[in-house]
Design an enzyme around this catalytic site. Structure first.
Site, PDB file in Angstrom:
ATOM      1  N   GLY A  20       0.818  -1.214   0.000  1.00  0.00           N
ATOM      2  CA  GLY A  20       0.000   0.000   0.000  1.00  0.00           C
ATOM      3  C   GLY A  20       0.845   1.254   0.000  1.00  0.00           C
ATOM      4  O   GLY A  20       0.572   2.214  -0.734  1.00  0.00           O
ATOM      5  N   SER A 134       0.251  -7.071  -9.980  1.00  0.00           N
ATOM      6  CA  SER A 134       1.405  -7.964  -9.953  1.00  0.00           C
ATOM      7  C   SER A 134       2.697  -7.184 -10.106  1.00  0.00           C
ATOM      8  O   SER A 134       2.763  -6.207 -10.847  1.00  0.00           O
ATOM      9  CB  SER A 134       1.313  -9.004 -11.080  1.00  0.00           C
ATOM     10  OG  SER A 134       2.467  -9.829 -11.082  1.00  0.00           O
ATOM     11  N   LYS A 188      -5.850 -12.320 -12.483  1.00  0.00           N
ATOM     12  CA  LYS A 188      -4.682 -12.285 -11.595  1.00  0.00           C
ATOM     13  C   LYS A 188      -4.445 -13.661 -10.969  1.00  0.00           C
ATOM     14  O   LYS A 188      -3.293 -14.094 -10.814  1.00  0.00           O
ATOM     15  CB  LYS A 188      -4.887 -11.242 -10.493  1.00  0.00           C
ATOM     16  CG  LYS A 188      -3.777 -11.179  -9.430  1.00  0.00           C
ATOM     17  CD  LYS A 188      -2.403 -10.939 -10.038  1.00  0.00           C
ATOM     18  CE  LYS A 188      -1.360 -10.503  -9.020  1.00  0.00           C
ATOM     19  NZ  LYS A 188      -1.169 -11.397  -7.889  1.00  0.00           N
ATOM     20  N   HIS A 191      -2.781 -15.689 -13.571  1.00  0.00           N
ATOM     21  CA  HIS A 191      -1.396 -15.206 -13.646  1.00  0.00           C
ATOM     22  C   HIS A 191      -0.553 -15.899 -12.580  1.00  0.00           C
ATOM     23  O   HIS A 191       0.548 -16.388 -12.848  1.00  0.00           O
ATOM     24  CB  HIS A 191      -1.376 -13.687 -13.454  1.00  0.00           C
ATOM     25  CG  HIS A 191      -0.028 -13.113 -13.129  1.00  0.00           C
ATOM     26  ND1 HIS A 191       0.548 -13.228 -11.866  1.00  0.00           N
ATOM     27  CD2 HIS A 191       0.868 -12.423 -13.876  1.00  0.00           C
ATOM     28  CE1 HIS A 191       1.725 -12.640 -11.872  1.00  0.00           C
ATOM     29  NE2 HIS A 191       1.940 -12.143 -13.074  1.00  0.00           N
ATOM     30  N   ASN A 192      -1.056 -15.946 -11.360  1.00  0.00           N
ATOM     31  CA  ASN A 192      -0.296 -16.547 -10.270  1.00  0.00           C
ATOM     32  C   ASN A 192      -0.134 -18.052 -10.453  1.00  0.00           C
ATOM     33  O   ASN A 192       0.891 -18.632 -10.094  1.00  0.00           O
ATOM     34  CB  ASN A 192      -0.964 -16.247  -8.930  1.00  0.00           C
ATOM     35  CG  ASN A 192      -0.721 -14.819  -8.475  1.00  0.00           C
ATOM     36  OD1 ASN A 192      -0.477 -13.934  -9.290  1.00  0.00           O
ATOM     37  ND2 ASN A 192      -0.815 -14.584  -7.187  1.00  0.00           N
ATOM     38  N   GLU A 195       2.569 -18.498 -12.789  1.00  0.00           N
ATOM     39  CA  GLU A 195       3.799 -18.182 -12.044  1.00  0.00           C
ATOM     40  C   GLU A 195       4.283 -19.402 -11.261  1.00  0.00           C
ATOM     41  O   GLU A 195       5.484 -19.711 -11.247  1.00  0.00           O
ATOM     42  CB  GLU A 195       3.511 -17.020 -11.103  1.00  0.00           C
ATOM     43  CG  GLU A 195       4.653 -16.579 -10.221  1.00  0.00           C
ATOM     44  CD  GLU A 195       4.201 -15.503  -9.240  1.00  0.00           C
ATOM     45  OE1 GLU A 195       4.437 -15.677  -8.027  1.00  0.00           O
ATOM     46  OE2 GLU A 195       3.602 -14.495  -9.691  1.00  0.00           O
TER      47      GLU A 195
END
Length: 484
Positions: A20, A134, A188, A191-192, A195
């Site tokens: 953050g 990401s 996402k 995506h992971n 990965e």
């Protein structure tokens, strides 16, 4: 620091842990952005303001103050722990926001939670956006890949803001409006999952080279660095060389030999596999990567290590040839991982009614994100050439790659099996590829078994209809409609 008394900020950040804070700093560094910040513990807000006076943050001490500091339509980016923490922040923001305002969850939320939250928040007239982000801490600060879902209305306001902070690849910001409600967090998640597979494949390549050739981690680092100058060029290959080069200051050993061989997980890989099972999409390479992490952390592996029979590992006869085979096998297996991931994206889009542009997803993964790789351009080109492409691996470019690499791929998987070196991701990726290209699969026998014990019926290759064999009777075949 700006005063919170006037609505001067065009974007706000709630939750000032590392991600953050870095995103807030990234936002503040871009021309046109003024950033309001809020944290449940005001000490974090004060510390961030004190450490980065150049950001000119609008520091706030309550949700009401935070909302008052934001220009309308208000836009707030939540960066807190997924789950109950996210729900608690949403509840507080809904109290102080108005219809047309935008709440963005930038955490790693399960996409079905995002669908639920979006529906609940939309009922108040407020927009809710699940945005996958990401790139880790460095990406958050310098430019991540961003995958926002949400309404078209919210994208009008958020688009320019997110484009201002996203990574740039070939002149284009690595962000696009993925689709409505949970689409961003779904992409996402995939995506992971990719990965996970990518990392496991790289780890297997390292293990095969080390055990098969006897080379040191530093020598293997040089090999990965060389690979990173060619068609395997990617962020994960790059950092692998860095990790393998690192020497432990305390022992003088390679750091990789000092790290306990247990790989952790935050759950997104598991979600990918579970979701793919629900969608009926095989993601075997991703699944094996998830299972490999599970195996590394389970007592059963520790108990069995050294106590089960197996072959001795002998150095390969031609180290250079073997290393090049591993390189080719790695490239082919990586293509399978991405192909399976995009298959899941296609199925998810169909299941949930999302208009996800597959080529655009490949584009925004070219920079900022963990799986950024040079061949993502080829994925974009493949979907541009054939928008209806059924499987990525059948596109001309990728078909050409596996055509020239599959012999090496087979030699590596065979060598791993003969030497007793576990290579689950390499092996399952090759089996998946062979399953795709097979003219006929043994699923016919499985369906015959199902019909025998459960009257599950079957179809034939030579005529239309659904059939059942009377296995407990005279074993004649009947039409399924006639057998009930």
């Amino acid at each position: 620091m700006n005063s919170p008394s006037a609505a001067t900020a065009n974007i706000g950040v709630v939750g000032l842990a590392v991600m953050g804070s870095n995103l807030a700093r990234n936002l503040a560094s871009r021309e046109g952005n003024t950033v309001a910040i809020f944290n449940r513990s005001p000490e974090k807000t004060d510390a961030l303001v004190a450490e980065h006076p150049e950001a000119n943050f609008v520091a706030t001490k309550s949700y009401a103050e935070f909302a008052a500091a934001l220009q309308k339509p208000r836009a707030a980016l939540i960066m807190v722990q997924a789950g109950k923490g996210t729900d608690a922040v949403i509840d507080e923001l809904v109290k102080v926001f108005e219809p047309g305002d935008i709440i963005v969850d930038g955490g790693n939320a399960l996409f079905t939670d995002t669908i639920r939250r979006e529906a609940a928040v939309r009922a108040t007239g407020i927009n809710f956006v699940g945005a996958g982000i990401s790139g880790g801490e460095e990406g958050a600060l310098n430019g991540p890949s961003i995958m926002p879902g949400g309404s078209d209305e919210s994208w009008v306001t958020l688009g320019p803001i997110l484009k201002s902070i996203a990574a740039i690849a070939e002149g284009e910001p690595c962000v696009t409006h993925v689709g409505h409600d949970g689409a961003g967090h779904f992409v996402k998640m995939i995506h992971n999952g990719i990965e996970y597979a990518d990392m496991q494949l790289i780890a297997e390549a390292y293990d095969l080279i080390r055990r098969g050739t006897g080379k040191t981690p530093a020598e293997i680092a040089d090999i990965f660095a060389e690979w990173n100058r060619g068609e395997l060029e990617s962020y994960l290959i790059e950092i692998t060389a860095e990790v393998l080069r690192q020497v432990d200051a305390e022992t003088g050993k390679p750091l990789v030999d000092v790290i306990l061989d247990q790989a952790g997980s935050k759950g997104t890989g598991v979600w990918t596999v579970q979701t793919a099972l629900d969608l009926g999409i095989p993601v075997s390479g991703i699944a094996e990567a998830v299972f490999a992490r599970s195996l590394s952390s389970k007592p059963l592996q520790r108990a069995a290590a050294g106590n089960l029979p197996g072959p001795e590992v002998h150095p390969v006869a031609d180290a250079d040839a073997f290393i090049d085979d591993v390189r080719q096998a790695l490239y082919a297996s990586k293509i399978v991982a991405y192909s399976q991931g995009f298959d899941a994206i296609v199925a998810g889009a169909e299941q949930y009614g999302w208009n996800i542009q597959k080529g655009e997803i490949a584009k925004i993964w070219r920079g900022g994100c963990i799986i950024r790789a040079s061949f993502l351009n080829r994925i974009t080109e493949s979907y541009a050439d054939d928008p209806g492409l059924v499987s990525l691996i059948t596109a001309p470019f990728f078909r050409g790659v596996v055509t020239r690499t599959h012999d090496a791929w087979r030699r590596v998987v065979a060598a791993a099996a003969v030497s007793g070196i576990p290579a689950p991701a390499f092996s399952s990726s090759l089996s998946y590829y062979d399953g795709l290209r097979a003219e006929r699969l043994p699923a016919a026998l499985v369906q015959g078994q199902r019909d025998f014990f459960g009257a599950h019926t079957y179809q034939r290759v030579d005529k239309e209809g659904t059939f059942h064999t009377l296995w407990s009777g005279d074993r004649s075949e009947v039409s399924a409609t006639d057998s009930h």
